[in-house]
Write an enzyme that holds these catalytic residues in place. Structure first.
Site, PDB file in Angstrom:
ATOM      1  N   LYS A  78     -93.833 -95.811  19.721  1.00  0.00           N
ATOM      2  CA  LYS A  78     -93.785 -95.057  20.971  1.00  0.00           C
ATOM      3  C   LYS A  78     -92.359 -94.979  21.496  1.00  0.00           C
ATOM      4  O   LYS A  78     -91.631 -95.982  21.500  1.00  0.00           O
ATOM      5  CB  LYS A  78     -94.708 -95.722  22.005  1.00  0.00           C
ATOM      6  CG  LYS A  78     -94.836 -94.949  23.309  1.00  0.00           C
ATOM      7  CD  LYS A  78     -95.894 -95.568  24.216  1.00  0.00           C
ATOM      8  CE  LYS A  78     -95.969 -94.806  25.541  1.00  0.00           C
ATOM      9  NZ  LYS A  78     -97.010 -95.340  26.446  1.00  0.00           N
ATOM     10  N   SER A 153     -99.293 -91.801  28.827  1.00  0.00           N
ATOM     11  CA  SER A 153     -98.023 -91.510  28.190  1.00  0.00           C
ATOM     12  C   SER A 153     -98.009 -91.745  26.687  1.00  0.00           C
ATOM     13  O   SER A 153     -97.063 -91.372  26.002  1.00  0.00           O
ATOM     14  CB  SER A 153     -96.916 -92.362  28.827  1.00  0.00           C
ATOM     15  OG  SER A 153     -97.147 -93.739  28.603  1.00  0.00           O
ATOM     16  N   SER A 177    -102.131 -95.231  30.423  1.00  0.00           N
ATOM     17  CA  SER A 177    -101.275 -94.545  29.464  1.00  0.00           C
ATOM     18  C   SER A 177    -101.735 -94.626  28.022  1.00  0.00           C
ATOM     19  O   SER A 177    -101.266 -93.854  27.191  1.00  0.00           O
ATOM     20  CB  SER A 177     -99.834 -95.080  29.556  1.00  0.00           C
ATOM     21  OG  SER A 177     -99.191 -94.553  30.692  1.00  0.00           O
TER      22      SER A 177
END
Length: 467
Positions: A78, A153, A177
């Site tokens: 990520k 996210s 997220s």
């Protein structure tokens, strides 16, 4: 052969890699071919490293010893995580050209376990907002309907999993997220008990207890493999949890288990049409498996919880963004909003917010004396137009902040409970939705075992997007 490999579970792939029945070079070839085939349509994997260099690393893995439980498996990390030698932008133009010289802790743990780190997965700018778009790489699209959002996210991670570009992915979760993108992309995400997976040992390590790193995968069994790799206390941080390994994750016997259904929290969380029905359908499957499902009245004041949350969140986000305060004109509007609120807060405002958090933790502990797990929808809206920054209303109710539309994740986030985001099937609109199953602090292994039974009965991630 490439397509077949990208459909296998991480557990299968890792067993074959460890036994040398599959070479890391074959796995890397299949991964790169899959990225080449589908990433252009969804924009999930960014900062991909040179394929020739990746193939060299894969061949070196084949020639050397088995290094750990992730030996030879390609993983894209990520883009909120620094990875040595890979552009690490956090989706911000300020960091557009930043290439770290060292790994963050989670990347170092995955690398030490034998993973080959191939690039990054896309995120919103600084991870703010449950919709993955930024001015560096653009938007990541939903593989089940590309004109729509994939959530965030950890949106890039969820899409990479759903499309078979990776078999395991790391995520992080402050305000849903990894739960929201798991739901919208028909995969699993796990938010561990706060402290089980350490953050990066920098800045303050005592005060901020909202965000956590966690695994994402296409099954709870695969979640367990990565969770064990990234778990364990860091001696430089004060709140680490010593916990027994969870892998291999095996399905729990669900007969007689009590599940509490919180629905829309007595109407406090507005929902788009069809979401509650979709989740109720999932609950009926749970009952068929032997679970006792009972509705639960709102156990705590939702608005008090929200005010506590946005105070503590702004305080935490502003602490992270404070070094960029003199460049606030280069930040997106939501980042400026969080920064300004956090910098203006008094210590007593933060204290009062944490008292409310403490009250909710005590009340939740009472609920878990009666229930093995509680269930909420994983999102309040279906995936929306990828060009929309955020939903401004739900079911006719106006949203007063950029993140109010994800209020349903706050009961878990506010008090650091473990939570499994599990697929709940597809609505009449053809889009995926999911549920949050959460339990008392420390019940991580039990939640994953419950999830494994759910996965065995449903197998939703096997319904791959048509790409």
């Amino acid at each position: 052969m490439s397509e077949e490999l990208t459909r296998k579970s991480a557990a299968e792939l890792l067993a074959d890699l460890s036994a040398r029945q599959l070479s890391a070079a074959e796995m890397m070839q299949a991964t790169l071919a899959r990225i080449e085939a589908v990433n252009g349509a969804v924009n999930a994997v960014v900062a991909l490293r040179d394929p020739e260099v990746l193939m060299e690393e894969a061949r070196a893995a084949d020639d050397g010893p088995v290094r750990g439980p992730l030996h030879g498996l390609p993983i894209a990390v990520k883009d909120l995580v620094n990875v040595a030698g890979i552009r690490s932008t956090q989706g911000s133009p300020i960091l557009r050209d930043f290439v770290p010289g060292r790994d963050d802790l989670i990347a170092a743990r995955m690398r030490a376990a034998g993973a080959i780190l191939i690039g990054k997965t896309n995120v919103p700018e600084f991870g703010l907002g449950s919709h993955t778009f930024n001015p560096v790489y653009g938007a990541t699209r939903n593989p089940y309907d590309p004109p729509l959002s994939c959530g965030g996210s950890s949106g890039g991670a969820a899409v990479a999993l759903a499309t078979g570009m990776v078999a395991l992915a790391d995520g992080s979760d402050m305000m849903g997220s990894l739960r929201n993108p798991a739901a919208w992309n028909n995969v699993y995400g796990f938010r561990p008990s706060w402290g089980r997976v350490p953050s990066e040992p920098m800045g303050d390590t005592f005060l901020h207890q909202l965000a956590t790193l966690g695994p994402m995968a296409r099954s709870p069994e695969d979640l367990g493999i990565l969770l064990d790799v990234i778990s364990g206390p860091d001696p430089r941080q004060p709140h680490g949890i010593e916990a027994a390994p969870v892998a291999p994750v095996r399905p729990a016997d669900l007969r007689g288990r009590r599940i509490g259904w919180l629905g829309d929290w007595g109407g406090a969380f507005p929902m788009e049409a069809g979401i509650l029905d979709q989740c109720l359908g999932a609950l009926r499957v749970m009952e068929e498996l032997g679970w006792v499902v009972e509705p639960v009245e709102p156990p705590f004041d939702a608005e008090a919880m929200w005010e506590s949350w946005i105070t503590l969140r702004s305080w935490s986000v502003a602490a992270g963004l404070a070094p960029l305060a003199d460049r606030r004109d280069q930040l997106k509007d939501s980042a400026r909003w969080e920064l300004d609120r956090g910098l203006a807060m008094s210590a007593m405002e933060v204290h009062r917010a944490s008292v409310i958090r403490s009250d909710w933790f005590r009340r939740a502990a009472e609920l878990f004396d009666a229930f093995d797990a509680l269930v909420l929808p994983a999102a309040q809206v279906w995936p929306f137009d990828v060009d929309l920054p955020w939903p401004t209303e739900i079911a006719g109710r106006a949203m007063d902040t950029y993140h109010r539309w994800m209020q349903v994740v706050v009961p878990v986030s506010l008090i650091g409970l473990p939570c499994l985001a599990a697929p709940a099937g597809f609505g009449k609109n053809g889009l995926p939705m999911g549920v949050q199953m959460f339990g008392r602090r420390g019940s991580d292994a039990d939640l994953l075992a419950i999830g494994a039974a759910w996965h065995e009965a449903t197998g939703w991630p096997q319904r791959r997007p048509a790409m």
